[in-house]
Design a protein around this motif. Sequence first.
Motif, mmCIF file in Angstrom:
data_model
loop_
_atom_site.group_PDB
_atom_site.id
_atom_site.type_symbol
_atom_site.label_atom_id
_atom_site.label_comp_id
_atom_site.label_asym_id
_atom_site.label_seq_id
_atom_site.Cartn_x
_atom_site.Cartn_y
_atom_site.Cartn_z
ATOM 1 N N ARG A 282 5.829 12.957 -2.172
ATOM 2 C CA ARG A 282 5.378 11.633 -1.747
ATOM 3 C C ARG A 282 4.100 11.779 -0.931
ATOM 4 O O ARG A 282 3.714 12.901 -0.556
ATOM 5 N N VAL A 283 3.461 10.639 -0.655
ATOM 6 C CA VAL A 283 2.273 10.638 0.203
ATOM 7 C C VAL A 283 2.517 9.645 1.331
ATOM 8 O O VAL A 283 2.839 8.473 1.078
ATOM 9 N N VAL A 284 2.393 10.121 2.567
ATOM 10 C CA VAL A 284 2.523 9.241 3.727
ATOM 11 C C VAL A 284 1.134 8.814 4.182
ATOM 12 O O VAL A 284 0.127 9.464 3.889
ATOM 13 N N THR A 285 1.082 7.692 4.887
ATOM 14 C CA THR A 285 -0.183 7.177 5.404
ATOM 15 C C THR A 285 -0.302 7.516 6.888
ATOM 16 O O THR A 285 0.630 8.036 7.502
ATOM 17 N N ASN A 286 -1.453 7.221 7.449
ATOM 18 C CA ASN A 286 -1.637 7.381 8.893
ATOM 19 C C ASN A 286 -2.335 6.132 9.443
ATOM 20 O O ASN A 286 -2.788 5.278 8.687
#
Length: 354
Positions: A282-286
């Motif tokens: 998955r890809v998390v945001t900041n």
Amino acid sequence: MGSNSALYDPCPPLPNVQEMVKSDPFQVPERYIRDEKDIANDAGLCSQLSSEVPIVDFSLLSNGNKEELHKLDQACEEWGFFQMVNHGVATEITKGLKDSALKFFELPLEEKNKIAMPPNDIQGYGHSHVDQVLDWSDKLVLVVYPQQHRKLDVWPPNPFKEAIETYSSELRRIGEELLRSVSLIMGMEKDALLLLHQELVQPMSVAYYPPCFMSDKVMGLSPHSDKGTLGVLMQEEDVPGLQIKHEEKWVPIKSLPNAFVVNVGDIIEIWSNGKYKSIEHRVVTNKSKARISYSTFYIPHRNVDIEPLNQMVLESPGSLPLYKKVTYGDYLKQTQKMKKEGKAHVTEVAKIAN
């Protein structure tokens, strides 16, 4: 791979996430917010394992180095992911792509929408599918090879177009060599997997993940495994985001200088009879900085029948196939319609029930 393939259901127009953040950085529509139960049940983060993600030297692989082939075998079996160094793609080529992509995403929305993704296809700028909860990202998706699958009306203008062409040509070389190496560790002739593809199709996705002030509530890219053979990712060295599932924990993948991240896809899992498994990622945001990533995928021709290879079945416990035969186009079509996170699609579409 275009709209005539009938692999993709029509996708309704979706708001542009980058524009939403520009107009109001504190606006997060309901459709992007993850369910509280999902957040509460989320697998824990295990940052200390980041340093244990395998590193494979592409130049040694290309020379048939037995020790490096053994490392590849272990990486595919134990992790399903690895960092690849010494790939031979010149820095000016990767920098050219990154610079062009940044300029493209800085264009006004009306300019980017000139190559908007049609409602019944995945090529172009926009969103490739709609899930229950929307991902906090915008994408440019293109099929680069074979050239007859290109839809040049949704390719970006130069210099971005030329940068994609140059980079993708290098990634073609890398993908073919990786498949040769995987053929060897599966006990086959060097070109066996390339021949099994019938036609090596190479899509590319350039994803823009805007910052989000509720970064713990949204997902840049929902957990999934790749439905193709292999994936190769170039990511920003200073903006983390990619996480992979290992031993039921999420492990952040820290960028190594000039390295690519390679992962096993569902098709390798089926061909290997489960020895090498495609891994959820998955890809998390900041909250403060946008992230751009560059994903290249290698997939078979849609008419190819995918099933466990005989020599991999013989190596398995009980010498039994764990997956049934499925045509790749049918596999894509069925999994596309499921719209589920994680790896449920592999079990439901391809795995033989016990």
